[in-house]
Design a protein around this motif. Sequence first.
Motif, mmCIF file in Angstrom:
data_model
loop_
_atom_site.group_PDB
_atom_site.id
_atom_site.type_symbol
_atom_site.label_atom_id
_atom_site.label_comp_id
_atom_site.label_asym_id
_atom_site.label_seq_id
_atom_site.Cartn_x
_atom_site.Cartn_y
_atom_site.Cartn_z
ATOM 1 N N ALA A 167 -5.289 -0.362 3.416
ATOM 2 C CA ALA A 167 -4.941 0.879 4.112
ATOM 3 C C ALA A 167 -3.625 0.711 4.862
ATOM 4 O O ALA A 167 -2.792 1.626 4.887
ATOM 5 N N ALA A 168 -3.413 -0.457 5.463
ATOM 6 C CA ALA A 168 -2.158 -0.718 6.170
ATOM 7 C C ALA A 168 -0.991 -0.736 5.187
ATOM 8 O O ALA A 168 0.064 -0.154 5.454
ATOM 9 N N VAL A 169 -1.178 -1.376 4.037
ATOM 10 C CA VAL A 169 -0.132 -1.408 3.013
ATOM 11 C C VAL A 169 0.118 0.007 2.491
ATOM 12 O O VAL A 169 1.274 0.404 2.291
ATOM 13 N N ASP A 170 -0.932 0.787 2.328
ATOM 14 C CA ASP A 170 -0.777 2.174 1.884
ATOM 15 C C ASP A 170 0.064 2.975 2.882
ATOM 16 O O ASP A 170 0.919 3.760 2.487
ATOM 17 N N ARG A 171 -0.181 2.762 4.168
ATOM 18 C CA ARG A 171 0.607 3.477 5.188
ATOM 19 C C ARG A 171 2.075 3.075 5.119
ATOM 20 O O ARG A 171 2.969 3.915 5.289
ATOM 21 N N LEU A 172 2.344 1.810 4.836
ATOM 22 C CA LEU A 172 3.731 1.363 4.690
ATOM 23 C C LEU A 172 4.373 1.987 3.451
ATOM 24 O O LEU A 172 5.539 2.398 3.493
ATOM 25 N N THR A 173 3.619 2.094 2.358
ATOM 26 C CA THR A 173 4.180 2.700 1.152
ATOM 27 C C THR A 173 4.394 4.200 1.345
ATOM 28 O O THR A 173 5.323 4.774 0.782
ATOM 29 N N GLU A 174 3.564 4.825 2.165
ATOM 30 C CA GLU A 174 3.743 6.249 2.471
ATOM 31 C C GLU A 174 5.033 6.492 3.250
ATOM 32 O O GLU A 174 5.560 7.597 3.254
ATOM 33 N N MET A 175 5.549 5.444 3.875
ATOM 34 C CA MET A 175 6.820 5.539 4.581
ATOM 35 C C MET A 175 7.992 5.397 3.604
ATOM 36 O O MET A 175 9.146 5.483 4.008
ATOM 37 N N GLY A 176 7.689 5.151 2.328
ATOM 38 C CA GLY A 176 8.723 5.085 1.312
ATOM 39 C C GLY A 176 9.049 3.695 0.804
ATOM 40 O O GLY A 176 9.966 3.525 0.005
ATOM 41 N N PHE A 177 8.302 2.700 1.222
ATOM 42 C CA PHE A 177 8.577 1.331 0.797
ATOM 43 C C PHE A 177 7.809 0.991 -0.471
ATOM 44 O O PHE A 177 6.732 1.525 -0.724
ATOM 45 N N ASP A 178 8.369 0.087 -1.256
ATOM 46 C CA ASP A 178 7.731 -0.417 -2.456
ATOM 47 C C ASP A 178 6.418 -1.112 -2.090
ATOM 48 O O ASP A 178 6.350 -1.832 -1.087
ATOM 49 N N ARG A 179 5.382 -0.882 -2.887
ATOM 50 C CA ARG A 179 4.046 -1.428 -2.570
ATOM 51 C C ARG A 179 4.046 -2.957 -2.488
ATOM 52 O O ARG A 179 3.491 -3.532 -1.565
ATOM 53 N N ALA A 180 4.692 -3.620 -3.435
ATOM 54 C CA ALA A 180 4.704 -5.084 -3.422
ATOM 55 C C ALA A 180 5.464 -5.612 -2.208
ATOM 56 O O ALA A 180 5.014 -6.556 -1.553
ATOM 57 N N TYR B 228 3.774 -7.202 5.152
ATOM 58 C CA TYR B 228 2.550 -7.147 5.961
ATOM 59 C C TYR B 228 1.954 -8.548 6.130
ATOM 60 O O TYR B 228 1.610 -8.959 7.246
ATOM 61 N N LEU B 229 1.882 -9.288 5.055
ATOM 62 C CA LEU B 229 1.328 -10.642 5.131
ATOM 63 C C LEU B 229 2.287 -11.596 5.836
ATOM 64 O O LEU B 229 1.862 -12.462 6.603
ATOM 65 N N ALA B 230 3.578 -11.448 5.592
ATOM 66 C CA ALA B 230 4.567 -12.316 6.246
ATOM 67 C C ALA B 230 4.586 -12.108 7.760
ATOM 68 O O ALA B 230 4.933 -13.026 8.508
ATOM 69 N N CYS B 231 4.200 -10.919 8.188
ATOM 70 C CA CYS B 231 4.174 -10.596 9.622
ATOM 71 C C CYS B 231 2.782 -10.790 10.204
ATOM 72 O O CYS B 231 2.403 -10.144 11.188
ATOM 73 N N ASP B 232 2.007 -11.672 9.596
ATOM 74 C CA ASP B 232 0.647 -11.983 10.058
ATOM 75 C C ASP B 232 -0.219 -10.742 10.204
ATOM 76 O O ASP B 232 -0.951 -10.582 11.182
ATOM 77 N N LYS B 233 -0.088 -9.834 9.238
ATOM 78 C CA LYS B 233 -0.887 -8.611 9.164
ATOM 79 C C LYS B 233 -0.658 -7.685 10.356
ATOM 80 O O LYS B 233 -1.529 -6.938 10.750
ATOM 81 N N ASN B 234 0.557 -7.738 10.891
ATOM 82 C CA ASN B 234 0.964 -6.833 11.967
ATOM 83 C C ASN B 234 1.725 -5.689 11.308
ATOM 84 O O ASN B 234 2.876 -5.837 10.898
ATOM 85 N N GLU B 235 1.072 -4.537 11.222
ATOM 86 C CA GLU B 235 1.635 -3.406 10.490
ATOM 87 C C GLU B 235 2.946 -2.898 11.097
ATOM 88 O O GLU B 235 3.904 -2.607 10.374
ATOM 89 N N ALA B 236 3.007 -2.815 12.412
ATOM 90 C CA ALA B 236 4.224 -2.327 13.083
ATOM 91 C C ALA B 236 5.388 -3.289 12.852
ATOM 92 O O ALA B 236 6.517 -2.868 12.583
ATOM 93 N N LEU B 237 5.116 -4.579 12.942
ATOM 94 C CA LEU B 237 6.155 -5.580 12.707
ATOM 95 C C LEU B 237 6.626 -5.546 11.253
ATOM 96 O O LEU B 237 7.821 -5.643 10.968
ATOM 97 N N ALA B 238 5.689 -5.352 10.332
ATOM 98 C CA ALA B 238 6.039 -5.251 8.917
ATOM 99 C C ALA B 238 6.921 -4.027 8.673
ATOM 100 O O ALA B 238 7.903 -4.097 7.924
ATOM 101 N N ALA B 239 6.594 -2.913 9.315
ATOM 102 C CA ALA B 239 7.412 -1.702 9.169
ATOM 103 C C ALA B 239 8.823 -1.952 9.691
ATOM 104 O O ALA B 239 9.807 -1.548 9.061
ATOM 105 N N ASN B 240 8.934 -2.633 10.817
ATOM 106 C CA ASN B 240 10.258 -2.950 11.365
ATOM 107 C C ASN B 240 11.040 -3.848 10.415
ATOM 108 O O ASN B 240 12.238 -3.646 10.198
ATOM 109 N N LEU B 241 10.381 -4.851 9.854
ATOM 110 C CA LEU B 241 11.036 -5.753 8.910
ATOM 111 C C LEU B 241 11.560 -4.969 7.709
ATOM 112 O O LEU B 241 12.703 -5.129 7.301
ATOM 113 N N LEU B 242 10.721 -4.096 7.171
ATOM 114 C CA LEU B 242 11.121 -3.309 6.011
ATOM 115 C C LEU B 242 12.255 -2.345 6.350
ATOM 116 O O LEU B 242 13.190 -2.171 5.570
ATOM 117 N N MET B 243 12.193 -1.726 7.519
ATOM 118 C CA MET B 243 13.250 -0.796 7.934
ATOM 119 C C MET B 243 14.578 -1.506 8.165
ATOM 120 O O MET B 243 15.640 -0.920 7.979
#
Length: 81
Positions: free
Chosen positions: A20-33, A39-54
């Motif tokens: 579900a967290a990965v789905d929310r990140l993909t809904e922001m326009g990021f590639d699923r993989a 998400y995993l590189a950021c120790d499953k911290n969704e907000a941190l993963a979003a920042n990394l991707l942005m």
Amino acid sequence: AVVVDAVGAQVLRLSEEEMAAVDRLTEMGFDRAEAAQAYLACDKNEALAANLLMDGGFNMFDEADGGDMGGDDEGDDDMYD
């Protein structure tokens, strides 16, 4: 749930909550993989993963993309000059 990258080389097994967290990140326009990797590189911290991707994801450190973190290539590494 299982996430497979574009070439099918990487398989990740995620719980429903993690997916579900990965789905929310993909809904922001990021590639699923990439979203799953961030998400995993950021120790499953969704907000941190979003920042990394942005901020450019893992490509921000890729030398081929000129990801030198803003250096001017003049050999002067003092950021305060």
